[in-house]
Design a protein around this motif. Structure first.
Motif, PDB file in Angstrom:
ATOM      1  N   THR A 134     -33.380  23.934  -4.151  1.00 48.96           N
ATOM      2  CA  THR A 134     -32.881  24.415  -2.872  1.00 48.96           C
ATOM      3  C   THR A 134     -31.351  24.468  -2.934  1.00 48.96           C
ATOM      4  N   SER A 135     -30.771  25.404  -2.216  1.00 45.86           N
ATOM      5  CA  SER A 135     -29.314  25.518  -2.206  1.00 45.86           C
ATOM      6  C   SER A 135     -28.713  24.490  -1.258  1.00 45.86           C
ATOM      7  N   ILE A 136     -27.477  24.112  -1.518  1.00 47.68           N
ATOM      8  CA  ILE A 136     -26.749  23.175  -0.662  1.00 47.68           C
ATOM      9  C   ILE A 136     -25.743  23.977   0.170  1.00 47.68           C
ATOM     10  N   ASN A 137     -25.927  23.978   1.476  1.00 44.90           N
ATOM     11  CA  ASN A 137     -25.028  24.704   2.369  1.00 44.90           C
ATOM     12  C   ASN A 137     -25.148  24.130   3.775  1.00 44.90           C
ATOM     13  N   PRO A 138     -24.304  23.178   4.138  1.00 47.72           N
ATOM     14  CA  PRO A 138     -24.384  22.566   5.470  1.00 47.72           C
ATOM     15  C   PRO A 138     -24.226  23.565   6.614  1.00 47.72           C
ATOM     16  N   SER A 139     -23.591  24.709   6.355  1.00 49.73           N
ATOM     17  CA  SER A 139     -23.371  25.689   7.423  1.00 49.73           C
ATOM     18  C   SER A 139     -24.673  26.264   7.963  1.00 49.73           C
ATOM     19  N   VAL A 140     -25.692  26.359   7.106  1.00 49.48           N
ATOM     20  CA  VAL A 140     -26.966  26.933   7.558  1.00 49.48           C
ATOM     21  C   VAL A 140     -28.135  25.975   7.350  1.00 49.48           C
ATOM     22  N   ALA A 141     -27.868  24.766   6.888  1.00 51.41           N
ATOM     23  CA  ALA A 141     -28.949  23.793   6.685  1.00 51.41           C
ATOM     24  C   ALA A 141     -29.674  23.526   7.997  1.00 51.41           C
ATOM     25  N   GLY A 142     -30.993  23.412   7.908  1.00 52.30           N
ATOM     26  CA  GLY A 142     -31.811  23.171   9.089  1.00 52.30           C
ATOM     27  C   GLY A 142     -32.331  24.431   9.735  1.00 52.30           C
ATOM     28  N   LEU A 143     -31.626  25.562   9.546  1.00 50.75           N
ATOM     29  CA  LEU A 143     -32.023  26.816  10.182  1.00 50.75           C
ATOM     30  C   LEU A 143     -33.203  27.453   9.455  1.00 50.75           C
ATOM     31  N   LYS A 144     -34.037  28.149  10.209  1.00 43.82           N
ATOM     32  CA  LYS A 144     -35.107  28.949   9.607  1.00 43.82           C
ATOM     33  C   LYS A 144     -34.604  30.399   9.560  1.00 43.82           C
ATOM     34  N   HIS A 145     -33.662  30.633   8.652  1.00 40.78           N
ATOM     35  CA  HIS A 145     -33.009  31.935   8.576  1.00 40.78           C
ATOM     36  C   HIS A 145     -33.761  32.850   7.611  1.00 40.78           C
ATOM     37  N   LEU A 146     -33.335  34.108   7.541  1.00 38.71           N
ATOM     38  CA  LEU A 146     -34.049  35.107   6.763  1.00 38.71           C
ATOM     39  C   LEU A 146     -33.691  35.101   5.281  1.00 38.71           C
ATOM     40  N   ASN A 147     -32.761  34.251   4.851  1.00 40.67           N
ATOM     41  CA  ASN A 147     -32.393  34.174   3.435  1.00 40.67           C
ATOM     42  C   ASN A 147     -33.277  33.142   2.734  1.00 40.67           C
ATOM     43  N   LYS A 148     -34.403  33.555   2.210  1.00 44.42           N
ATOM     44  CA  LYS A 148     -35.381  32.616   1.656  1.00 44.42           C
ATOM     45  C   LYS A 148     -35.696  32.897   0.181  1.00 44.42           C
ATOM     46  N   LEU A 149     -34.705  33.374  -0.576  1.00 39.21           N
ATOM     47  CA  LEU A 149     -34.962  33.738  -1.966  1.00 39.21           C
ATOM     48  C   LEU A 149     -35.406  32.552  -2.814  1.00 39.21           C
ATOM     49  N   GLU A 150     -34.852  31.365  -2.560  1.00 42.92           N
ATOM     50  CA  GLU A 150     -35.252  30.207  -3.380  1.00 42.92           C
ATOM     51  C   GLU A 150     -36.725  29.870  -3.141  1.00 42.92           C
ATOM     52  N   ASN A 151     -37.197  30.054  -1.903  1.00 40.17           N
ATOM     53  CA  ASN A 151     -38.606  29.810  -1.614  1.00 40.17           C
ATOM     54  C   ASN A 151     -39.484  30.885  -2.248  1.00 40.17           C
ATOM     55  N   VAL A 152     -39.002  32.136  -2.226  1.00 41.74           N
ATOM     56  CA  VAL A 152     -39.732  33.225  -2.878  1.00 41.74           C
ATOM     57  C   VAL A 152     -39.876  32.948  -4.372  1.00 41.74           C
ATOM     58  N   LEU A 153     -38.788  32.532  -5.015  1.00 42.47           N
ATOM     59  CA  LEU A 153     -38.833  32.239  -6.446  1.00 42.47           C
ATOM     60  C   LEU A 153     -39.757  31.057  -6.735  1.00 42.47           C
ATOM     61  N   ALA A 154     -39.678  30.027  -5.901  1.00 47.49           N
ATOM     62  CA  ALA A 154     -40.522  28.848  -6.101  1.00 47.49           C
ATOM     63  C   ALA A 154     -41.998  29.201  -5.955  1.00 47.49           C
ATOM     64  N   LYS A 155     -42.308  30.063  -5.000  1.00 50.03           N
ATOM     65  CA  LYS A 155     -43.694  30.493  -4.815  1.00 50.03           C
ATOM     66  C   LYS A 155     -44.141  31.382  -5.971  1.00 50.03           C
ATOM     67  N   HIS A 156     -43.220  32.175  -6.487  1.00 49.97           N
ATOM     68  CA  HIS A 156     -43.542  33.095  -7.587  1.00 49.97           C
ATOM     69  C   HIS A 156     -43.953  32.341  -8.846  1.00 49.97           C
ATOM     70  N   VAL A 157     -43.309  31.220  -9.128  1.00 49.87           N
ATOM     71  CA  VAL A 157     -43.615  30.479 -10.357  1.00 49.87           C
ATOM     72  C   VAL A 157     -44.691  29.411 -10.142  1.00 49.87           C
ATOM     73  N   LEU A 158     -45.178  29.274  -8.916  1.00 50.11           N
ATOM     74  CA  LEU A 158     -46.192  28.257  -8.629  1.00 50.11           C
ATOM     75  C   LEU A 158     -47.547  28.706  -9.160  1.00 50.11           C
ATOM     76  N   GLU A 159     -48.200  27.811  -9.895  1.00 48.35           N
ATOM     77  CA  GLU A 159     -49.540  28.115 -10.399  1.00 48.35           C
ATOM     78  C   GLU A 159     -50.500  28.330  -9.233  1.00 48.35           C
ATOM     79  N   GLU A 160     -51.412  29.291  -9.375  1.00 49.44           N
ATOM     80  CA  GLU A 160     -52.339  29.614  -8.294  1.00 49.44           C
ATOM     81  C   GLU A 160     -53.294  28.468  -7.993  1.00 49.44           C
ATOM     82  N   THR A 161     -53.500  27.586  -8.963  1.00 54.07           N
ATOM     83  CA  THR A 161     -54.421  26.466  -8.766  1.00 54.07           C
ATOM     84  C   THR A 161     -53.767  25.287  -8.041  1.00 54.07           C
ATOM     85  N   VAL A 162     -52.456  25.384  -7.781  1.00 55.02           N
ATOM     86  CA  VAL A 162     -51.716  24.298  -7.131  1.00 55.02           C
ATOM     87  C   VAL A 162     -51.412  24.689  -5.693  1.00 55.02           C
ATOM     88  N   ASP A 163     -51.434  23.702  -4.788  1.00 54.25           N
ATOM     89  CA  ASP A 163     -51.301  23.992  -3.364  1.00 54.25           C
ATOM     90  C   ASP A 163     -49.852  24.190  -2.909  1.00 54.25           C
TER      91      ASP A 163
END
Length: 289
Positions: A134-163
């Motif tokens: 996850t990125s470190i940025n206190p200016s937007v930490a806590g917000l559910k903003h539209l910049n979610k690339l790290e989550n997209v990448l994490a989901k992309h490399v997640l094995e389908e058998t893992v929750d």
């Protein structure tokens, strides 16, 4: 499955909307059940805080009043639960990063079917440690903003058998999971990772902090802390609270935070998690009634 843009049924939005090139906006993912948005006040408060922190212009109270009135008027009030995705972008205009002085936010609302999590609730979740930080940025930490690339990448490399996957910041501190917050019990303490620098202030996490009557330790924790836990859970507005059955290391070539030394760890889903689930369910029934 249906989309509304500015309260009109359509799937079309201007290519000049700032949410597309800049991720300039916020979103909420909500569960509509028993004729109400679950965790309504937490969603509403987080959205309003986000609009202020991103320095949106205009009358927030009027905008949110229109949003909630529309949702309650149009969400199916009987039958199965409904998933609601609410997106608020800053609106259209401005070729560069600086937004126009006068801009009208765009509101996108989606009604659909929520995932079925019954199996996970019964069996518990299997987590891996994500190689994506996850990125470190206190200016937007806590917000559910539209910049979610790290989550997209994490989901992309997640094995389908893992929750789900546990995500750390670049310094090896636990932040959250890809689409949920995480917490655990150790002795008489309920432990939650700090989201001051990174992560999302989840609505279920906020409910837990408000409702739990015991000792809550919000701090900076590393992998060893969660591996020594008695019981571990993940939570979000759709899942509720779900126990974690195991944390498995399937990462490669990652050394930050001692990941290379991590072994598979199994957990019980015991009384502490069950009591927390019951507490939150009882509170929800009280609110709905």
């Amino acid at each position: 499955m249906v989309w509304f843009v500015n309260f009109k049924k359509t799937e079309n939005i201007s290519i000049n909307d700032r949410g597309l090139p800049y991720g300039d906006g916020l979103f909420e993912t909500m569960l509509f059940q028993h004729g109400a948005v679950q965790n309504f006040q937490f969603h509403s408060n987080r959205l309003e805080r986000g609009l202020r922190r991103l320095q949106f212009t205009g009358d927030f109270s009027l905008l949110l009043s229109d949003v909630w009135q529309f949702i309650y008027a149009n969400a199916p009030s009987a039958g199965d639960p409904v998933l609601i995705k609410l997106i608020v972008t800053r609106g259209e205009g401005g070729r560069g990063y600086k937004p126009p002085n006068k801009v009208i936010p765009n509101v996108l609302i989606y009604f659909g079917h929520p995932p079925n999590y019954d199996k996970l609730r019964k069996q518990g979740m299997q987590l891996v440690v994500s190689p994506i930080c996850t990125s470190i940025n206190p200016s937007v930490a806590g917000l559910k903003h539209l910049n979610k690339l790290e989550n997209v990448l994490a989901k992309h490399v997640l094995e389908e058998t893992v929750d789900e996957a546990l995500m750390l910041d670049p310094n090896g501190y636990i932040t959250e999971c890809i689409q949920s917050n995480i917490g655990w019990f150790k002795g008489n303490r309920l432990c939650l990772p700090s989201i001051v620098d990174s992560g999302v202030q989840g609505t279920m996490r906020s409910r837990i902090i408000e409702s739990y009557n015991g000792v809550i330790d919000v701090g900076r924790f590393k992998l060893n802390d969660i591996l020594e836990a008695d019981e571990v859970f993940v939570c979000n507005g759709l899942l509720g609270v779900v126990g974690v059955a195991s944390i498995v290391n399937q990462t490669k070539n990652v050394s930050k935070g001692g990941l290379s030394d991590l072994n598979n760890r199994r957990f019980i889903i015991g009384n502490k998690i069950e009591n927390l689930q019951t507490l939150l369910e009882d509170k929800e029934k009280h609110v709905c009634c």
